[in-house]
Structure formats: structure tokens, C-alpha cells
Design an enzyme around this catalytic site. Sequence first.
Site, PDB file in Angstrom:
ATOM      1  N   LEU A 170     -15.270   9.034 -22.350  1.00  0.00           N
ATOM      2  CA  LEU A 170     -15.859   8.915 -21.017  1.00  0.00           C
ATOM      3  C   LEU A 170     -14.739   8.748 -19.992  1.00  0.00           C
ATOM      4  O   LEU A 170     -13.608   8.425 -20.348  1.00  0.00           O
ATOM      5  CB  LEU A 170     -16.799   7.717 -20.957  1.00  0.00           C
ATOM      6  CG  LEU A 170     -18.034   7.783 -21.860  1.00  0.00           C
ATOM      7  CD1 LEU A 170     -18.787   6.455 -21.817  1.00  0.00           C
ATOM      8  CD2 LEU A 170     -18.946   8.933 -21.455  1.00  0.00           C
ATOM      9  N   SER A 171     -15.057   8.940 -18.730  1.00  0.00           N
ATOM     10  CA  SER A 171     -14.007   8.783 -17.718  1.00  0.00           C
ATOM     11  C   SER A 171     -13.446   7.368 -17.741  1.00  0.00           C
ATOM     12  O   SER A 171     -12.250   7.169 -17.519  1.00  0.00           O
ATOM     13  CB  SER A 171     -14.537   9.133 -16.327  1.00  0.00           C
ATOM     14  OG  SER A 171     -15.700   8.393 -16.018  1.00  0.00           O
ATOM     15  N   GLU A 172     -14.291   6.357 -18.032  1.00  0.00           N
ATOM     16  CA  GLU A 172     -13.799   4.991 -18.213  1.00  0.00           C
ATOM     17  C   GLU A 172     -14.622   4.242 -19.254  1.00  0.00           C
ATOM     18  O   GLU A 172     -15.831   4.458 -19.383  1.00  0.00           O
ATOM     19  CB  GLU A 172     -13.822   4.200 -16.902  1.00  0.00           C
ATOM     20  CG  GLU A 172     -12.684   4.489 -15.958  1.00  0.00           C
ATOM     21  CD  GLU A 172     -13.089   5.440 -14.853  1.00  0.00           C
ATOM     22  OE1 GLU A 172     -12.236   5.809 -14.042  1.00  0.00           O
ATOM     23  OE2 GLU A 172     -14.277   5.816 -14.819  1.00  0.00           O
ATOM     24  N   THR A 173     -13.930   3.359 -19.953  1.00  0.00           N
ATOM     25  CA  THR A 173     -14.531   2.386 -20.870  1.00  0.00           C
ATOM     26  C   THR A 173     -13.975   1.030 -20.484  1.00  0.00           C
ATOM     27  O   THR A 173     -12.776   0.895 -20.214  1.00  0.00           O
ATOM     28  CB  THR A 173     -14.176   2.709 -22.323  1.00  0.00           C
ATOM     29  OG1 THR A 173     -14.704   3.993 -22.670  1.00  0.00           O
ATOM     30  CG2 THR A 173     -14.734   1.670 -23.275  1.00  0.00           C
ATOM     31  N   HIS A 213     -16.866   2.775 -10.329  1.00  0.00           N
ATOM     32  CA  HIS A 213     -18.113   2.766 -11.101  1.00  0.00           C
ATOM     33  C   HIS A 213     -18.002   1.864 -12.325  1.00  0.00           C
ATOM     34  O   HIS A 213     -18.996   1.230 -12.708  1.00  0.00           O
ATOM     35  CB  HIS A 213     -18.571   4.208 -11.432  1.00  0.00           C
ATOM     36  CG  HIS A 213     -18.222   4.733 -12.763  1.00  0.00           C
ATOM     37  ND1 HIS A 213     -17.028   5.363 -13.037  1.00  0.00           N
ATOM     38  CD2 HIS A 213     -18.915   4.755 -13.928  1.00  0.00           C
ATOM     39  CE1 HIS A 213     -17.001   5.733 -14.299  1.00  0.00           C
ATOM     40  NE2 HIS A 213     -18.130   5.383 -14.865  1.00  0.00           N
TER      41      HIS A 213
END
Length: 280
Positions: free
Chosen positions: A45-48, A77
Site C-alpha cells: 500500500l502507499s503507506e502502512t 491519510h
Amino acid sequence: MAELQFQQIDVFSSEPTKGNPVAVVIGADTLTTEQMSAFANWTNLSETTFLLRPTTLEADYRVRIFTPQTELPFAGHPTLGSCHAWLAAGGQPRRHMIIQECGLGLVPVRSHNGYLAFSAPPLQRSGSVEPDLLHRVAAGLKIAPSSIRAAAWTDNGPGWLSIMLGSRKEVLALEPDYAALSDLSIGVIGPWDAIQDGKQVQFEVRAFAMGCGVNEDPVTGSLNAGLAQWLIGHGLAPEHYIASQGTRLGRAGRVHVDLENGKIWIGGITTTLVTGMLRL
């Protein structure tokens, strides 16, 4: 092997699966940096994010934020998604406002009009973009330099360089050469036309985050925070507006921007879509 609570939150959309997902691992204090980085790479994902005990009495919780390739001091986000997960897991703020600790410092988060919003952190870099770099950006975006109406550094952690185009149509038409811009994180914004596009949204945004390992991010809180500080500060946007993002990716992101008492708040709807246990 650690067994930890896990949630996946959809951020910035009232329609499930139409926002930007963030993976959140709760109570991750026993994990090493290497384990966090490996899991973030695995989720892709774009961020974790990883929720931890705070290191200061001023904060309610601490968060570490990873892209598939690197750790970020701050991201938007993931801030809202992490706060949503912390509250859903039983977190109780000590004050009327939630205080998140992250690599950038302390970030206030509030519940407002049915959604969460964070206070935009100070920009680490602002001001004009060097002409040679701006020409390189235009070439990489495959547009004429003259189509860039304004440009500025809007970096609050991920390294954002932002440009404004003349319309929503121009923003949505972009077909970047990602390889040519691989070391940059570029935000692009253009106004909606009230007659052609509608009145419910004022701007269209796209985020090309190659420098963070993501060609295009669906909906981006940090970028919208930096854009708001730049645009409102220079009279290029009203003090209250809604930005659309993720259209080209089939998303329906809506970012609420509000200037109140000298502070810019970036908010949106957050929804839990996945809960479970993580074993690492």
C-alpha cells in the site's frame, strides 16, 4: 512470533473502496524497524503504519509511517487512518483534541462535522521552484512550461513540489513519464469549472509520489495540507474548500480544507474495511 491487532482503513471517501487505504498495526512496540519495513513492503500500500506508546506525556499515541520503500516523518491519510484505528481499538484522548506523535513532531487531530481532521504541520520547505527543475517537471509531465500557472515547494515531510494548472481537465489529462521524475514527489492541482464540473468541489488534485515508491497516490493528506498552505497563503484558494483526488484511479476522494484561527485543517471520512490479527 508476535500476534497483533490489524485494521485496514479507507480514508477520504464516503464510498467504501473509493478512498485511500492504509494498513494499521496496533500495539506494535515489540516489532523492529526491519519487521515494520518488511511488512509495509509486503502490503504494497502507499503507506502502512504502526501504533506505539508515546514518548511524551503530551501525546496520546505514537505512529511510525512506512511506504513500500522508506519511512516517512509524516503523511496525511495515514494520520487520519491511524487515529481512526486507535479510537476503534479503544483509545481515549486525554484532552478535547487527540495528539499524535510522529517523526515530524506532535500533530493535533480533531473530530469535526462527522469526520477526522488534522492540523497541517509547518512546511519544511517552501518558496519558488528553481527554473531548471520546473522545466524538467514540465517535460516529465509532458506539458508545456507555459501551462504551469504557479509553482512552489510544499514539503511537509514527503518532499512535495507542487504546480497549479489552469483546469481540472488539464490535471486529469496528465500522462507522466514516471522514470524521468523518479526522484521527485509532485503535486498537481487545477480548479473545477462550476458550470462544466459542478459546484460541490473546487479543485482537482493528483499526487505523483515516485520519490516515495508510489507512481500515483489515490488521495493524499500531506500534499493537500501543503497545497492549502501555499494556495490560501497566496490568495489562490478560498479559506474553505473541497478537493477531489483519485479520479483517474477510479477513486472518489474528497478532502475538506478549512482555515480557522490561523490553522489549516485537512479532513475526510474514514471507514474500517478490514479487521483481523497479524502474526509476525
